[in-house]
Design an enzyme around this catalytic site. Structure first.
Site, PDB file in Angstrom:
ATOM      1  N   ASP A 178       0.876  -1.175   0.000  1.00  0.00           N
ATOM      2  CA  ASP A 178       0.000   0.000   0.000  1.00  0.00           C
ATOM      3  C   ASP A 178       0.917   1.230   0.000  1.00  0.00           C
ATOM      4  OD1 ASP A 178       0.923   0.302   2.585  1.00  0.00           O
ATOM      5  OD2 ASP A 178      -1.056   0.427   3.514  1.00  0.00           O
ATOM      6  N   HIS A 179       0.327   2.413   0.214  1.00  0.00           N
ATOM      7  CA  HIS A 179       1.138   3.636   0.238  1.00  0.00           C
ATOM      8  C   HIS A 179       2.157   3.624   1.374  1.00  0.00           C
ATOM      9  CE1 HIS A 179      -2.372   4.061   2.772  1.00  0.00           C
ATOM     10  NE2 HIS A 179      -1.756   5.015   3.464  1.00  0.00           N
ATOM     11  N   CYS A 229       3.350  -2.998   3.975  1.00  0.00           N
ATOM     12  CA  CYS A 229       2.495  -1.865   4.331  1.00  0.00           C
ATOM     13  C   CYS A 229       3.229  -1.112   5.429  1.00  0.00           C
ATOM     14  CB  CYS A 229       1.079  -2.305   4.706  1.00  0.00           C
ATOM     15  SG  CYS A 229       0.896  -3.318   6.179  1.00  0.00           S
ATOM     16  N   THR A 236       3.024  -1.307   8.712  1.00  0.00           N
ATOM     17  CA  THR A 236       3.471  -2.221   9.770  1.00  0.00           C
ATOM     18  C   THR A 236       3.695  -3.648   9.281  1.00  0.00           C
ATOM     19  OG1 THR A 236       1.180  -2.789  10.269  1.00  0.00           O
ATOM     20  CG2 THR A 236       2.145  -0.948  11.518  1.00  0.00           C
ATOM     21  N   GLY A 237       3.125  -3.998   8.159  1.00  0.00           N
ATOM     22  CA  GLY A 237       3.134  -5.393   7.678  1.00  0.00           C
ATOM     23  C   GLY A 237       1.967  -6.193   8.244  1.00  0.00           C
ATOM     24  N   ILE A 238       1.306  -5.624   9.240  1.00  0.00           N
ATOM     25  CA  ILE A 238       0.235  -6.360   9.934  1.00  0.00           C
ATOM     26  C   ILE A 238      -1.011  -6.477   9.052  1.00  0.00           C
ATOM     27  CG2 ILE A 238      -1.312  -6.377  11.929  1.00  0.00           C
ATOM     28  CD1 ILE A 238       0.930  -4.865  13.470  1.00  0.00           C
ATOM     29  N   GLY A 239      -1.440  -5.357   8.506  1.00  0.00           N
ATOM     30  CA  GLY A 239      -2.677  -5.365   7.711  1.00  0.00           C
ATOM     31  C   GLY A 239      -2.593  -6.302   6.518  1.00  0.00           C
ATOM     32  N   HIS A 253       9.993 -23.978   8.901  1.00  0.00           N
ATOM     33  CA  HIS A 253       8.987 -24.616   9.762  1.00  0.00           C
ATOM     34  C   HIS A 253       7.564 -24.449   9.241  1.00  0.00           C
ATOM     35  CE1 HIS A 253      11.566 -24.792  13.684  1.00  0.00           C
ATOM     36  NE2 HIS A 253      12.330 -24.883  12.604  1.00  0.00           N
ATOM     37  N   ARG A 288       8.549 -33.404  10.510  1.00  0.00           N
ATOM     38  CA  ARG A 288       7.504 -33.114  11.511  1.00  0.00           C
ATOM     39  C   ARG A 288       6.753 -31.820  11.200  1.00  0.00           C
ATOM     40  NH1 ARG A 288      12.297 -31.374  13.654  1.00  0.00           N
ATOM     41  NH2 ARG A 288      12.309 -29.408  14.809  1.00  0.00           N
ATOM     42  N   HIS A 289       7.433 -30.922  10.490  1.00  0.00           N
ATOM     43  CA  HIS A 289       6.795 -29.644  10.159  1.00  0.00           C
ATOM     44  C   HIS A 289       5.673 -29.829   9.133  1.00  0.00           C
ATOM     45  CE1 HIS A 289       9.938 -27.799  12.484  1.00  0.00           C
ATOM     46  NE2 HIS A 289      10.864 -28.350  11.708  1.00  0.00           N
TER      47      HIS A 289
HETATM   48  C1  RB5 Z   1      -1.754   2.910   6.420  1.00  0.00           C
HETATM   49  O1  RB5 Z   1      -1.743   4.117   7.095  1.00  0.00           O
HETATM   50  C2  RB5 Z   1      -1.452   1.766   7.397  1.00  0.00           C
HETATM   51  O2  RB5 Z   1      -2.568   1.574   8.218  1.00  0.00           O
HETATM   52  C3  RB5 Z   1      -1.105   0.510   6.656  1.00  0.00           C
HETATM   53  O3  RB5 Z   1      -0.017   0.733   5.836  1.00  0.00           O
HETATM   54  C4  RB5 Z   1      -0.738  -0.684   7.510  1.00  0.00           C
HETATM   55  O4  RB5 Z   1       0.196  -0.356   8.468  1.00  0.00           O
HETATM   56  C5  RB5 Z   1      -1.860  -1.467   8.045  1.00  0.00           C
HETATM   57  O5  RB5 Z   1      -1.685  -2.490   8.717  1.00  0.00           O
END
Ligand code: RB5
Length: 152
Positions: A8-9, A65, A67-70, A98, A132-133
């Site tokens: 994303d941006h 992104c 954080t990489g989380i989304g 693994h 095992r993995h």
């Molecule tokens: C965008 O502002 C931000 O929310 C996105 O890049 C990401 O971190 C979401 O998990």
């Protein structure tokens, strides 16, 4: 090996850095965007890469992104996708060895470019250890099947 790449941006600069790394290493990839820092919704980009890997058009995917989380949460909703959020090389290696992670997620606002490059190289160079993995990864697939989702 063919890599599907997107961000994303918030992960645009990191995605550009990774595209450069893949190019330098002679690894085939397709950049699915974003193509600027104009705001876009990360699930849209994660879906494109996850579907490309799920269909078998690409061997693996890399998503960035803020954080990489989304992107990792979104990609993991697609059957057959095992997206790993990695911000260190130990996790990147283990994600392959693994967990047979077929998508790597990283956050531009979390780590520097140098570490991100090392993480990508480590993840691309590591292979699933099976043994095992394999049983444990099969159990992940079984969870998908339990909820009536196809998988590969
Ligand atoms: C965008 O502002 C931000 O929310 C996105 O890049 C990401 O971190 C979401 O998990």
């Amino acid at each position: 090996m063919k890599i599907a790449l997107a961000s994303d941006h918030g992960g645009f600069k990191l995605k550009e850095e990774i595209a450069g790394l893949l190019g330098e290493a002679g690894i085939k990839y397709e950049d699915f965007g974003a193509f600027s820092e104009e705001a876009v919704d990360y699930p849209d980009l994660a879906l494109v890469v996850a579907e490309a890997v799920c269909k078998g058009d690409f061997d693996r995917g890399i998503l960035c992104c803020g954080t990489g989380i989304g992107v990792s949460i979104a990609a993991n909703k697609v059957p057959g996708i095992r997206a790993a959020l990695c911000h260190d090389t130990f996790s990147a290696r283990a994600a392959r060895e693994h967990n047979c992670a077929n998508v790597l997620a990283m956050g531009q606002r979390v780590i520097g470019m140098g570490l991100a490059r090392d993480i990508v190289s480590t993840w691309l160079g590591a292979e699933f250890l099976s043994g095992r993995h394999a049983r444990r990864v099969e159990k992940i697939t079984a969870i998908e099947q339990k909820y009536n989702r196809c998988s590969r």
